[in-house]
Design an enzyme around this catalytic site. Structure first.
Site, PDB file in Angstrom:
ATOM      1  N   HIS A  66      11.905   0.779  -0.592  1.00 30.40           N
ATOM      2  CA  HIS A  66      12.668   1.423   0.487  1.00 30.40           C
ATOM      3  C   HIS A  66      13.110   0.370   1.494  1.00 30.40           C
ATOM      4  CE1 HIS A  66       9.373   1.323   3.539  1.00 30.40           C
ATOM      5  NE2 HIS A  66       8.564   1.554   2.516  1.00 30.40           N
ATOM      6  N   ASP A  68      14.168   1.141   4.708  1.00 31.92           N
ATOM      7  CA  ASP A  68      14.011   1.538   6.111  1.00 31.92           C
ATOM      8  C   ASP A  68      12.651   1.097   6.655  1.00 31.92           C
ATOM      9  OD1 ASP A  68      12.743   3.447   4.388  1.00 31.92           O
ATOM     10  OD2 ASP A  68      12.644   4.882   6.032  1.00 31.92           O
ATOM     11  N   ASP A  92       6.022  -3.953   5.492  1.00 34.36           N
ATOM     12  CA  ASP A  92       6.417  -2.664   4.894  1.00 34.36           C
ATOM     13  C   ASP A  92       7.893  -2.398   5.130  1.00 34.36           C
ATOM     14  OD1 ASP A  92       6.368  -0.203   3.720  1.00 34.36           O
ATOM     15  OD2 ASP A  92       5.347   0.815   5.353  1.00 34.36           O
ATOM     16  N   GLU A 122      12.476   6.379   3.611  1.00 37.24           N
ATOM     17  CA  GLU A 122      11.159   6.686   3.046  1.00 37.24           C
ATOM     18  C   GLU A 122      10.171   7.073   4.134  1.00 37.24           C
ATOM     19  OE1 GLU A 122       7.009   5.819   1.723  1.00 37.24           O
ATOM     20  OE2 GLU A 122       8.117   4.853   3.324  1.00 37.24           O
ATOM     21  N   GLU A 123      10.415   6.551   5.342  1.00 37.92           N
ATOM     22  CA  GLU A 123       9.420   6.705   6.412  1.00 37.92           C
ATOM     23  C   GLU A 123       9.548   8.032   7.161  1.00 37.92           C
ATOM     24  OE1 GLU A 123       7.082   4.740   6.376  1.00 37.92           O
ATOM     25  OE2 GLU A 123       7.693   2.682   5.993  1.00 37.92           O
ATOM     26  N   HIS A 332       3.294  -0.465   9.593  1.00 35.27           N
ATOM     27  CA  HIS A 332       3.565   0.451  10.714  1.00 35.27           C
ATOM     28  C   HIS A 332       2.928  -0.009  12.023  1.00 35.27           C
ATOM     29  CE1 HIS A 332       4.277   4.009   7.720  1.00 35.27           C
ATOM     30  NE2 HIS A 332       4.863   2.887   7.354  1.00 35.27           N
TER      31      HIS A 332
HETATM   32 ZN   LIG Z   1       6.460   1.433   2.686  1.00 36.95          ZN
END
Ligand SMILES: [Zn+2]
Length: 357
Positions: A66, A68, A92, A122-123, A332
């Site tokens: 992903h 994003d 990430d 995805e997030e 994150h």
């Molecule tokens: Zn991820």
């Protein structure tokens, strides 16, 4: 094998803001990078890009990631220090994306049909996930002999994932004045029996292939009561069930429903509702499509506790694993980083894997 400066490429990717919903500029950058590679066919669906090499020999393997990120926490300007990229998304998963871009550059050397999927959103909510959109529009795109998602796993092979059910129990009572409680039935008191039942729910530890999945059932939200002078007639208790992937989502829902039926009162009108149910993914076999990768990594594997996008592939019958640079525990957070040696090792390992067929 061609070498790449993955540290600089990762930093460049981090410089392009791609917080979920805002992936256009990064998708443009990726599309441009890929269009300069000879022999790749490209397709774009919104901000998701699919690239395929011209090799038609079996098997077919997908690489996916992903593009994003979550919102910044003061780390939106990336820096490189001591062979490490620091910044939003470094771990990430822009590190993984830069490895995918480098592999795309050399994929004409692979002995397998290879597809790259760079996907959006995805997030955030599942409906917006680029893979969900592909699964709805053209599920055959997710069908292959294997798929590798380059999520951060500290270069361990992360296998399968748990399924999830969000299950709401509406526990009923009977209203009355709080000065005359014998005229009512307090739903909050009844909720305590259900909480006890949640704690006693039979959880399993399931070994599948080389992975062990430890299940959990947690009460994650509670809501109830109305006024200070009223015996409450309703409590909602939200449960999150993470189950081992030997069960389907239907099987998991049935298990919860059957169990809590024993505690529900028909007379008072207790209800249970499934708010969401997602299938898990069974772990890849050590002697299957990823046999060589298992061997290269000395069979160091971990079972994924939690749900990940490998399930989208699993739903289409594609064995999928997570394998990528970066420490998942930093994802994150404000201290996201990815070191050069992990980027290089991910690239070399996957290059050798794709050339091993
Ligand atoms: Zn991820």
């Amino acid at each position: 094998m061609q070498k790449f400066d993955l540290l600089t490429l990762t930093k460049r990717l981090c410089e392009i803001n791609s917080v979920s919903g805002n992936e256009k500029f990064l998708a443009d950058f990726i599309f441009e990078h890929l269009s300069e590679i000879k022999g790749l066919s490209l397709k774009r669906i919104s901000n998701t890009i699919i690239a395929q090499n011209s090799n038609n020999s079996d098997p077919e393997i997908i690489l996916a990631g992903h593009i994003d990120t979550v919102s910044p926490s003061g780390n939106e300007v990336p820096i490189i220090k001591d062979d490490v990229v620091f910044g939003l998304g470094a771990c990430d998963m822009k590190g993984g994306i830069s490895v995918m871009l480098a592999l795309a550059n050399v994929c004409s050397e692979f002995n397998v049909k290879t597809k790259f999927i760079f996907y959006e959103s995805e997030e955030i909510e599942l409906e917006k996930n680029g893979l969900r959109i592909i699964a709805n529009l053209e599920p055959e795109t997710l069908r292959a002999d294997g798929a590798i998602l380059l999520e951060p796993t500290k270069l361990q092979l992360e296998l399968g994932c748990q399924g999830v059910v969000l299950f709401n129990l509406s526990i009923k009572g009977k209203k009355s004045h709080s000065a005359r409680p014998w005229k009512g039935i307090n739903a909050i008191y009844r909720a305590s029996d259900f909480i006890e039942a949640v704690k006693n729910f039979p959880l399993r530890e399931v070994a599948l292939n080389t992975a062990v999945y430890k299940e959990s059932l947690q009460a994650v939200k509670i809501n109830g009561g109305s006024a200070t002078n009223v015996v409450p007639d309703r409590v909602d208790l939200l449960l999150s069930y993470r189950y081992a992937p030997d069960l389907s989502k239907e099987g998991a829902v049935k298990k919860l429903t059957n169990y809590f039926k024993n505690f529900e009162s028909l007379e008072l009108g207790d209800e249970d509702t499934v708010l969401e149910a997602r299938n898990g993914a069974r772990p890849a076999k050590a002697d299957g499509i990823f046999a060589k990768l298992f061997e290269m990594l000395n069979f160091k594997t971990v079972a994924k506790l939690g749900w990940t996008d490998v399930a989208f592939f699993s739903e289409q019958g594609t064995e999928a694993v997570n394998f990528g640079p970066g420490d998942p525990e930093l994802a994150h957070g404000p201290d996201e980083l990815v070191p050069k040696n992990e980027l290089d090792k991910a690239y070399i390992t996957l290059y050798e894997f794709f050339c091993s067929f």
